[in-house]
Design an enzyme around this catalytic site. Structure first.
Site, PDB file in Angstrom:
ATOM      1  NE  ARG A  24      -4.201  -1.730   0.828  1.00 31.76           N
ATOM      2  CZ  ARG A  24      -5.320  -1.381   1.441  1.00 31.76           C
ATOM      3  NH1 ARG A  24      -5.553  -0.132   1.740  1.00 31.76           N
ATOM      4  NH2 ARG A  24      -6.221  -2.269   1.727  1.00 31.76           N
ATOM      5  NE  ARG A  28      -7.681   5.669   3.341  1.00 34.54           N
ATOM      6  CZ  ARG A  28      -8.576   4.870   3.905  1.00 34.54           C
ATOM      7  NH1 ARG A  28      -9.770   5.319   4.179  1.00 34.54           N
ATOM      8  NH2 ARG A  28      -8.262   3.628   4.212  1.00 34.54           N
ATOM      9  NE  ARG A  37     -11.125   7.491  -2.123  1.00 37.15           N
ATOM     10  CZ  ARG A  37     -12.430   7.626  -2.348  1.00 37.15           C
ATOM     11  NH1 ARG A  37     -12.877   8.551  -3.180  1.00 37.15           N
ATOM     12  NH2 ARG A  37     -13.294   6.845  -1.725  1.00 37.15           N
ATOM     13  CG  ASP A  74      -9.175  -2.704  -3.515  1.00 36.32           C
ATOM     14  OD1 ASP A  74      -8.503  -2.101  -2.655  1.00 36.32           O
ATOM     15  OD2 ASP A  74      -9.975  -3.614  -3.228  1.00 36.32           O
ATOM     16  CE1 TYR A 148     -13.110  -7.278   2.408  1.00 32.59           C
ATOM     17  CE2 TYR A 148     -11.473  -8.696   1.367  1.00 32.59           C
ATOM     18  CZ  TYR A 148     -11.798  -7.678   2.254  1.00 32.59           C
ATOM     19  OH  TYR A 148     -10.809  -7.062   2.982  1.00 32.59           O
TER      20      TYR A 148
HETATM   21  O1  CP3 Z   1      -0.108   1.265  -3.824  1.00 31.59           O
HETATM   22  C1  CP3 Z   1      -0.539   0.133  -3.594  1.00 31.59           C
HETATM   23  O2  CP3 Z   1      -0.054  -0.623  -2.705  1.00 31.59           O
HETATM   24  C2  CP3 Z   1      -1.654  -0.432  -4.467  1.00 31.59           C
HETATM   25  C3  CP3 Z   1      -2.933  -0.237  -3.936  1.00 31.59           C
HETATM   26  C4  CP3 Z   1      -3.767  -1.271  -3.188  1.00 31.59           C
HETATM   27  C5  CP3 Z   1      -5.054  -0.905  -2.711  1.00 31.59           C
HETATM   28  N1  CP3 Z   1      -5.632  -2.030  -2.205  1.00 31.59           N
HETATM   29  C6  CP3 Z   1      -5.638   0.440  -2.820  1.00 31.59           C
HETATM   30  C7  CP3 Z   1      -6.696   0.851  -1.874  1.00 31.59           C
HETATM   31  C8  CP3 Z   1      -3.571  -2.624  -2.901  1.00 31.59           C
HETATM   32  C9  CP3 Z   1      -2.354  -3.507  -3.147  1.00 31.59           C
HETATM   33  C10 CP3 Z   1      -4.781  -3.088  -2.278  1.00 31.59           C
HETATM   34  C11 CP3 Z   1      -5.002  -4.488  -1.878  1.00 31.59           C
HETATM   35  C12 CP3 Z   1      -6.111  -4.801  -0.952  1.00 31.59           C
HETATM   36  N2  CP3 Z   1      -7.374  -4.245  -0.925  1.00 31.59           N
HETATM   37  C13 CP3 Z   1      -6.070  -5.824   0.025  1.00 31.59           C
HETATM   38  C14 CP3 Z   1      -4.898  -6.758   0.260  1.00 31.59           C
HETATM   39  C15 CP3 Z   1      -3.842  -6.163   1.127  1.00 31.59           C
HETATM   40  C16 CP3 Z   1      -4.191  -6.110   2.600  1.00 31.59           C
HETATM   41  O3  CP3 Z   1      -4.177  -4.999   3.141  1.00 31.59           O
HETATM   42  O4  CP3 Z   1      -4.477  -7.170   3.174  1.00 31.59           O
HETATM   43  C17 CP3 Z   1      -7.327  -5.840   0.665  1.00 31.59           C
HETATM   44  C18 CP3 Z   1      -7.771  -6.771   1.782  1.00 31.59           C
HETATM   45  C19 CP3 Z   1      -8.145  -4.844   0.041  1.00 31.59           C
HETATM   46  C20 CP3 Z   1      -9.590  -4.554   0.326  1.00 31.59           C
HETATM   47  C21 CP3 Z   1      -9.845  -3.140   0.671  1.00 31.59           C
HETATM   48  N3  CP3 Z   1      -9.648  -2.089  -0.181  1.00 31.59           N
HETATM   49  C22 CP3 Z   1     -10.362  -2.619   1.891  1.00 31.59           C
HETATM   50  C23 CP3 Z   1     -10.699  -3.460   3.118  1.00 31.59           C
HETATM   51  C24 CP3 Z   1     -10.442  -1.234   1.747  1.00 31.59           C
HETATM   52  C25 CP3 Z   1     -11.032  -0.200   2.706  1.00 31.59           C
HETATM   53  C26 CP3 Z   1     -10.240   0.005   3.933  1.00 31.59           C
HETATM   54  C27 CP3 Z   1      -8.800   0.433   3.716  1.00 31.59           C
HETATM   55  O5  CP3 Z   1      -7.903  -0.293   4.175  1.00 31.59           O
HETATM   56  O6  CP3 Z   1      -8.542   1.505   3.160  1.00 31.59           O
HETATM   57  C28 CP3 Z   1      -9.970  -0.915   0.444  1.00 31.59           C
HETATM   58  C29 CP3 Z   1      -9.905   0.415  -0.184  1.00 31.59           C
HETATM   59  C30 CP3 Z   1      -8.593   0.857  -0.708  1.00 31.59           C
HETATM   60  N4  CP3 Z   1      -7.812   0.136  -1.560  1.00 31.59           N
HETATM   61  C31 CP3 Z   1      -7.984   2.114  -0.465  1.00 31.59           C
HETATM   62  C32 CP3 Z   1      -6.786   2.112  -1.206  1.00 31.59           C
HETATM   63  C33 CP3 Z   1      -5.787   3.223  -1.287  1.00 31.59           C
HETATM   64  C34 CP3 Z   1      -8.567   3.261   0.359  1.00 31.59           C
HETATM   65  C35 CP3 Z   1      -9.770   3.791  -0.318  1.00 31.59           C
HETATM   66  C36 CP3 Z   1      -9.955   5.296  -0.214  1.00 31.59           C
HETATM   67  O7  CP3 Z   1      -9.028   6.056  -0.531  1.00 31.59           O
HETATM   68  O8  CP3 Z   1     -11.071   5.685   0.141  1.00 31.59           O
END
Ligand code: CP3
Length: 335
Positions: A24, A28, A37, A74, A148
């Protein structure tokens, strides 16, 4: 192209140099991410624009010295493209319009899958043209995607899915196999569009116990076999110790979480990345610098080590601390 990361994945890194990227790495905690965003109500509306994905992928590469890029998208793109419609609700995380908690059966639209997910392939090509480090593509694991799709959101308790899979194992296996076939094609097409490696996120592996091999590892092994030889693959598991399944896994590279111990695996014939708890970046500058020296001394001669965190960077981190960490590592790397 800077190849340290890919070489380490093949256990051929040119020591002493520690390649680094961060789970990640875009998100944010970065003001430049929050700025983009804020222009979108909906997260999926934002990531369906390849130009924006490119911009967000490049943000951490422009801010820091990193050895790999990861496509900004994502893991939930797959359930969304299968027709379950995913929304991100502020403070609640992902919320699905359709899930097994509200329906007896999921009607998964596999016919339109590639058309609906095409935006990831377009973003991958565009990003590839604009980076000079290897590009990581990724997919959720079939099991994690199924979790999910079952709850329609991040799981709050683990009991209901455990009883579902024991009482309806046939149905669960049918869904897991459909997801596996989608993951394989999704990963292959990312590779065709320029991804140099694929990471599989099994973020909810920890829900499974004795049945982990049957409901998760078996399917990620299928993805490995289907792509083997094309590009290196990395398996990330949260909530499981690598030692508990390593002998049944086909993978040669692992991203390990912060509850595990890198020292247990570094002598094996595999590549190891990860392990540092991202909360570490909340420490002060001196402690951060000391830690980099410690890591460098420990792993600098390894051909199979990639620095990374054990879980994704969280919104409460200060980018300056990450910069200090990476600058210190870079200065040691270039000595
Ligand atoms: O730069 C990077 O690393 C690539 C971006 C990336 C995102 N999600 C962007 C994102 C990656 C590699 C993921 C993978 C992801 N998404 C996982 C596996 C990694 C882990 O943490 O276990 C999982 C379980 C998700 C599912 C997910 N996506 C959730 C639960 C959420 C909401 C809560 C949170 O942690 O932010 C997201 C949304 C998400 N995916 C955001 C980002 C930057 C935030 C959304 C926003 O900006 O509102």
């Amino acid at each position: 192209m800077n190849n340290y990361f890919l070489k380490a994945l093949n256990q051929e890194n040119e020591a002493p140099y520690i390649p680094v990227w961060l789970l990640r790495q875009a998100g944010r905690y970065m003001p430049e991410y929050r700025e983009v965003r804020s222009q979108y109500k909906d997260f999926f509306e934002m990531i369906k624009k390849p130009e924006i994905c490119k911009e967000l992928t490049l943000q951490p590469l422009n801010a820091f010295d990193l050895d790999a890029a990861i496509t900004f998208t994502d893991i939930l793109t797959i359930p969304d493209a299968l027709g379950l419609k995913v929304n991100f609700v502020k403070g609640k995380g992902p919320i699905f319009e359709k899930s097994l908690s509200s329906m007896d059966k999921l009607d998964l639209n596999t016919n339109e899958f590639h058309d609906k997910i095409q935006y990831v392939y377009s973003a991958t090509s565009l990003i590839k043209e604009n980076v000079n480090v290897p590009l990581i593509g990724f997919t959720g694991s079939p099991w994690t995607l199924f979790v999910y799709m079952f709850y329609g959101q991040s799981p709050k308790d683990f009991k209901s899915i455990q009883s579902y899979i024991s009482e309806n194992s046939r149905d669960a296996e049918t869904y897991l196999q459909i997801l596996t076939d989608c993951c394989i094609e999704y990963a292959k097409r990312q590779v065709q569009h320029g991804a140099d490696c694929i990471q599989i996120f099994d973020s909810w592996a920890g829900i499974l116990e004795n049945n982990y091999v049957d409901f998760s590892l078996k399917y990620v092994n299928q993805i490995y076999e289907a792509l083997n030889g094309e590009v290196p693959l990395i398996l990330y598991n949260r909530g499981k110790l690598l030692s508990t399944f390593i002998h049944e896994s086909s993978f040669k590279a692992y991203s390990i979480n912060s509850s595990d111990q890198i020292e247990n695996y570094i002598d094996e014939d595999i590549t190891i990345q990860g392990n540092l708890n991202p909360d570490f970046f909340k420490k002060n500058e001196e402690e951060i610098k000391l830690k980099v020296h410690e890591i460098f001394t420990k792993f600098k001669d390894r051909k199979n080590y990639i620095f990374n965190v054990g879980e994704g960077l969280t919104p409460d981190l200060d980018p300056e601390k990450i910069k200090i960490f990476l600058k210190t590592l870079r200065s040691l790397n270039s000595q």
